[in-house]
Design a protein around this motif. Structure first.
Motif, PDB file in Angstrom:
ATOM      1  N   UNK A 192       0.830  -1.205   0.000  1.00 43.43           N
ATOM      2  CA  UNK A 192       0.000   0.000   0.000  1.00 43.43           C
ATOM      3  C   UNK A 192       0.868   1.260   0.000  1.00 43.43           C
ATOM      4  N   UNK A 193       2.116   1.134   0.442  1.00 41.09           N
ATOM      5  CA  UNK A 193       3.015   2.287   0.465  1.00 41.09           C
ATOM      6  C   UNK A 193       3.888   2.366  -0.774  1.00 41.09           C
ATOM      7  N   UNK A 194       4.414   1.221  -1.230  1.00 37.02           N
ATOM      8  CA  UNK A 194       5.403   1.259  -2.316  1.00 37.02           C
ATOM      9  C   UNK A 194       4.972   0.466  -3.539  1.00 37.02           C
ATOM     10  N   UNK A 195       3.784  -0.135  -3.539  1.00 35.19           N
ATOM     11  CA  UNK A 195       3.336  -0.909  -4.684  1.00 35.19           C
ATOM     12  C   UNK A 195       4.053  -2.250  -4.744  1.00 35.19           C
ATOM     13  N   UNK A 196       4.195  -2.784  -5.974  1.00 42.96           N
ATOM     14  CA  UNK A 196       4.903  -4.043  -6.215  1.00 42.96           C
ATOM     15  C   UNK A 196       4.250  -5.227  -5.489  1.00 42.96           C
ATOM     16  N   UNK A 197       2.946  -5.234  -5.405  1.00 44.57           N
ATOM     17  CA  UNK A 197       2.265  -6.344  -4.761  1.00 44.57           C
ATOM     18  C   UNK A 197       0.884  -5.931  -4.298  1.00 44.57           C
ATOM     19  N   UNK A 198       0.301  -6.730  -3.424  1.00 45.55           N
ATOM     20  CA  UNK A 198      -1.038  -6.460  -2.904  1.00 45.55           C
ATOM     21  C   UNK A 198      -1.202  -7.242  -1.612  1.00 45.55           C
ATOM     22  N   UNK A 199      -2.114  -6.822  -0.731  1.00 50.21           N
ATOM     23  CA  UNK A 199      -2.364  -7.596   0.501  1.00 50.21           C
ATOM     24  C   UNK A 199      -2.889  -8.980   0.158  1.00 50.21           C
ATOM     25  N   UNK A 200      -2.622  -9.942   1.016  1.00 43.26           N
ATOM     26  CA  UNK A 200      -2.994 -11.321   0.709  1.00 43.26           C
ATOM     27  C   UNK A 200      -4.495 -11.501   0.600  1.00 43.26           C
ATOM     28  N   UNK A 201      -5.305 -10.613   1.241  1.00 40.96           N
ATOM     29  CA  UNK A 201      -6.760 -10.773   1.193  1.00 40.96           C
ATOM     30  C   UNK A 201      -7.388 -10.121  -0.040  1.00 40.96           C
ATOM     31  N   UNK A 202      -6.603  -9.395  -0.833  1.00 39.67           N
ATOM     32  CA  UNK A 202      -7.134  -8.685  -1.997  1.00 39.67           C
ATOM     33  C   UNK A 202      -7.634  -9.687  -3.043  1.00 39.67           C
ATOM     34  N   UNK A 203      -8.923  -9.596  -3.381  1.00 42.73           N
ATOM     35  CA  UNK A 203      -9.530 -10.575  -4.284  1.00 42.73           C
ATOM     36  C   UNK A 203      -9.062 -10.414  -5.723  1.00 42.73           C
ATOM     37  N   UNK A 204      -8.654  -9.198  -6.102  1.00 45.89           N
ATOM     38  CA  UNK A 204      -8.274  -8.967  -7.495  1.00 45.89           C
ATOM     39  C   UNK A 204      -6.882  -9.495  -7.807  1.00 45.89           C
ATOM     40  N   UNK A 205      -5.984  -9.473  -6.843  1.00 38.83           N
ATOM     41  CA  UNK A 205      -4.641  -9.998  -7.079  1.00 38.83           C
ATOM     42  C   UNK A 205      -3.854  -9.211  -8.097  1.00 38.83           C
ATOM     43  N   UNK A 206      -4.122  -7.904  -8.157  1.00 40.17           N
ATOM     44  CA  UNK A 206      -3.434  -7.036  -9.110  1.00 40.17           C
ATOM     45  C   UNK A 206      -2.543  -6.070  -8.340  1.00 40.17           C
ATOM     46  N   UNK A 207      -1.316  -5.873  -8.824  1.00 38.37           N
ATOM     47  CA  UNK A 207      -0.350  -5.033  -8.117  1.00 38.37           C
ATOM     48  C   UNK A 207      -0.895  -3.626  -7.914  1.00 38.37           C
ATOM     49  N   UNK A 208      -0.632  -3.066  -6.744  1.00 33.03           N
ATOM     50  CA  UNK A 208      -1.099  -1.729  -6.384  1.00 33.03           C
ATOM     51  C   UNK A 208      -0.125  -0.647  -6.845  1.00 33.03           C
ATOM     52  N   UNK A 209      -0.675   0.546  -6.983  1.00 37.76           N
ATOM     53  CA  UNK A 209       0.146   1.752  -7.056  1.00 37.76           C
ATOM     54  C   UNK A 209       0.345   2.225  -5.613  1.00 37.76           C
ATOM     55  N   UNK A 210       1.595   2.414  -5.205  1.00 35.96           N
ATOM     56  CA  UNK A 210       1.876   2.766  -3.827  1.00 35.96           C
ATOM     57  C   UNK A 210       1.468   4.195  -3.483  1.00 35.96           C
TER      58      UNK A 210
END
Length: 741
Positions: free
Chosen positions: A708-726
């Motif tokens: 959530x701060x730096x991107x390059x992934x997503x929380x394990x509970x996120x249903x979409x499974x798409x990398x975030x923008x930090x």
């Protein structure tokens, strides 16, 4: 039973490591003891206002309710879980959990009672086992131990070692290691304490190296071995009838050997809350204040009020006895209209009059006009249904606590020593600047602090010198700190861990359950995020927000969304956040994401502060205010606050980079992880980067993710499974855009 001895330790130790029913040894590691509640502790009435005591009792009630719900799921068991195996029978009334406020005594822990335990001994030479059932008989019985020696009393070494292992069970019971075995026969509990072959009551205890489960007793006379095992009395009485019907598992009832030095022998339970002087806003949480509460939230978060004309306003103010204030208000309003037609009048003078009018309107909206607001459905529902919310996750409570914190600590209050109760880090006072800086150097330092604050997407950051917190403990569990436990012999079955209150002590002419309270005043760091930046981050990641009228603040929309989530078992915030332990299960909703963002940034700040202040991670605490996009981290501790955080801020300041705390947070390397690939796989939070001791964390390290701060992934509970923008990436982009001519 004779009166137990008492001892004194630090208050923090007495409320945790030496809390009632814990097992401990004195310095040197010998002489195991069992802690007991002490009647000598003074009440905390002088330090805790009645409203704070009521809030603590409500939190304890909620804790037991949530615990019972989770512990009674009975996953893969063959029977329903009795309520008595999930929580202490003393909080059960009419088959429901009810903690009686009048049965609690709020105490300051100054001392604790103790008795020797376990009263189970082994001869260091011949391995003969002996035990005593009562402390007051121990001296007489120990003098006769040698009479049972296989070599005869005259040849006995008489060198007895207290066993450092006990039987423990998730019901909360703990017993000394003995050859006695408990069973269910003919509809009742029966004890077998003699050899089944020769009837002897003398046994040797063999303790080979390795697992405790390999220990065994052996009859002195006939050498018949007896496994070291015991059944828990409370569980056997409840489930004994089901054993013969094959509806209960023996593994549910069997106790397990545990070293009394191991954490599994005892887990203390408690919570914490902020302590305030005034109760003006907190009182709105009362069940009879729903209308005023809804009006307060509507005003606070920018919902438009019902349009009232001057005649309606005047009538309401007359009824409230405020006719004079209305007359003054109208004169100032008319004066503003006149001044606006006079070009020679300074705009600042007009702005000052407008500010006075706005303050008066805001005050009336919160009081006299409060009932005239038409709360939107989401806000109204949150106010009506908040009794079902977990208190630590309740956004309505957060909003009121933040409002109180703002007025008591963040706005211009001075402490007895003349220092400001809080200081904005972009302004600072003389106590927070490094020594020997001239005016130009100070200006450069503050400019660099502002730059890094903006790069982090922070709207406001303050050092708070008087954060008052009450931490308290009220009960305990054994073998596990969570509501269920799994054991190999039970397969995939989840067995209930029983949450128990501290035993009652005499208080005046009554016997009450002690609640051990630690009232602290320490320094902290307050952070509030930039709302526009946060909205841009939510949009960049396609995170859902409720639709709202123009001018409605993000906090109001988050409260509305939480109210809707509370009725959905897949996304609600339960006490133990089971909904967010599952992978790919929660859609992208704003409330859980904003909570995760604030929580993760709080841990990021904590990690850096710990490395620079000399405080360890476990000595920090945190508080989250989701509707106001803010969090507070603070030092926890009962020892004198030596100004660790203010000293850290002063010593780490430099005109070249502002302050090293913010400079480290801005540095992308500060969120690199030594377990990078493993950490990313589990959602971006592990002991190498963001996790802190569970006793210091609000959520036991749930709802955390570096992504959530730096991107390059997503929380394990996120249903979409798409990398975030930090969030930091969005903040940097906005800062660069603002700096472009």
């Amino acid at each position: 039973m004779s009166k137990p001895d008492t001892m004194q330790r630090s208050r923090g130790q007495l409320a945790t490591a030496y809390a009632p029913h814990s097992l401990f040894t004195f310095e040197g590691g010998s002489g195991a003891c069992f802690a007991l509640p002490s009647p000598g502790n003074r009440t905390a009435g002088d330090e805790l206002r009645p409203n704070t005591q009521r809030m603590i009792s409500e939190q304890i009630q909620e804790y037991f309710e949530a615990w019972a719900t989770r512990a009674r799921r009975g996953t893969n068991l063959r029977h329903d879980v009795p309520l008595n195996l999930a929580v202490d029978g003393r909080v059960i009334s009419d088959d429901a959990v009810r903690v009686r406020f009048g049965d609690l005594a709020f105490q300051v822990p100054d001392r604790v009672g103790y008795v020797p335990f376990p009263l189970s001994f082994v001869c260091t030479r011949c391995k003969l086992h002996r035990h005593s059932d009562r402390v007051e008989r121990l001296a007489d019985e120990a003098a006769r131990f040698r009479n049972a020696c296989p070599s005869g009393a005259d040849n006995c070494a008489n060198d007895w070692q207290q066993l450092d292992v006990v039987y423990a069970h998730w019901s909360g019971n703990v017993e000394p290691i003995t050859p006695k075995y408990r069973s269910w026969q003919d509809g009742q509990v029966r004890d077998l304490d003699r050899c089944t072959s020769c009837g002897s009551d003398r046994f040797l205890l063999h303790r080979p190296p390795g697992r405790l489960g390999n220990w065994e007793f052996q009859c002195v006379n006939c050498k018949l071995p007896r496994p070291m095992q015991q059944r828990d009395l409370t569980t056997l009485e409840e489930l004994g009838p089901l054993l013969a019907q094959n509806q209960a598992l023996p593994a549910e009832i069997n106790m397990e050997p545990v070293s009394y030095r191991a954490s599994a022998a005892y887990y203390v339970h408690g919570d914490r809350l902020l302590v305030f002087d005034q109760e003006r806003y907190i009182q709105l949480l009362g069940s009879a204040q729903t209308t005023l509460l809804s009006a307060f939230l509507s005003t606070e978060y920018g919902y438009p009020p019902t349009n009232l004309d001057d005649a309606e306003k005047e009538a309401l103010l007359q009824a409230a006895g405020q006719s004079a204030q209305w007359d003054t208000y109208r004169r100032v309003r008319d004066l503003i209209a006149t001044l606006e037609r006079m070009p020679q009048i300074e705009p600042a003078a007009i702005a000052a009059q407008r500010e006075m009018i706005a303050r008066q309107e805001a005050e009336w909206n919160e009081t006299v006009f409060a009932g005239q607001f038409e709360a939107v459905e989401g806000i109204d529902r949150a106010c009506r249904e908040r009794g079902d919310y977990v208190r630590r996750f309740d956004p309505v409570r957060m909003a009121l606590e933040h409002k109180t914190l703002t007025e008591e600590r963040l706005q211009g209050r001075q402490m007895p020593d003349g220092k400001s109760a809080s200081v904005d880090v972009t302004i600072l006072d003389d106590f927070l600047f490094p020594d020997d800086l001239d005016a130009d150097a100070r200006a450069r330092l503050l400019d660099q602090v502002r730059l890094r604050r903006d790069l982090l997407g922070i709207e406001e950051m303050r050092l708070v010198r008087d954060v008052r917190v009450c931490e308290y403990t009220f009960g305990y569990t054994r073998t596990s700190s969570s509501p269920v436990v799994m054991r190999d012999k039970a397969g995939s079955a989840e067995m209930p861990v029983r949450l128990r209150l501290f035993d009652k002590v005499p208080v005046g002419d009554r016997a009450l359950h002690p609640v051990l309270c630690l009232i602290q005043s320490n320094e902290g760091l307050y952070v509030r995020l930039n709302e526009a930046c946060l909205l841009e981050w939510l949009e960049a990641n396609q995170i859902q927000l409720p639709v709202a009228d123009p001018g409605v603040r993000l906090g109001g929309r988050l409260i509305e969304q939480f109210a809707r989530m509370a009725n959905d078992e897949d996304v609600r915030f339960s006490r133990f956040l089971d909904e967010y332990r599952r992978e790919r299960s929660v859609p992208r909703l704003a409330y859980p994401y904003v909570y995760t963002l604030l929580h993760t940034m709080a841990h990021h700040l904590l990690g850096i502060s710990a490395s620079m202040s000399g405080l360890d991670l476990g000595s920090f605490g945190e508080h989250i205010f989701v509707p106001d996009l803010a969090f507070l981290v603070y030092r926890r501790g009962m020892t004198m606050d030596l100004g660790n955080l203010s000293s850290m801020w002063r010593d780490r300041g430099d005109p070249a980079y502002g302050n090293e705390v913010l400079d480290r947070m801005v540095d992308p390397a500060s969120l690199r992880c030594g377990s990078e690939s493993v950490c990313n796989h589990r959602g971006g939070a592990c002991p190498d980067c963001l996790l802190i001791p569970e006793t210091a964390c609000l959520t036991r390290n749930e709802l955390l993710s570096r992504s959530v701060l730096i991107g390059r992934g997503f929380p394990r509970w996120d249903a979409e499974g798409r990398a975030l923008t930090g969030y930091y990436e969005v903040a940097r982009r906005r800062t660069r855009a603002d700096a472009t001519p």
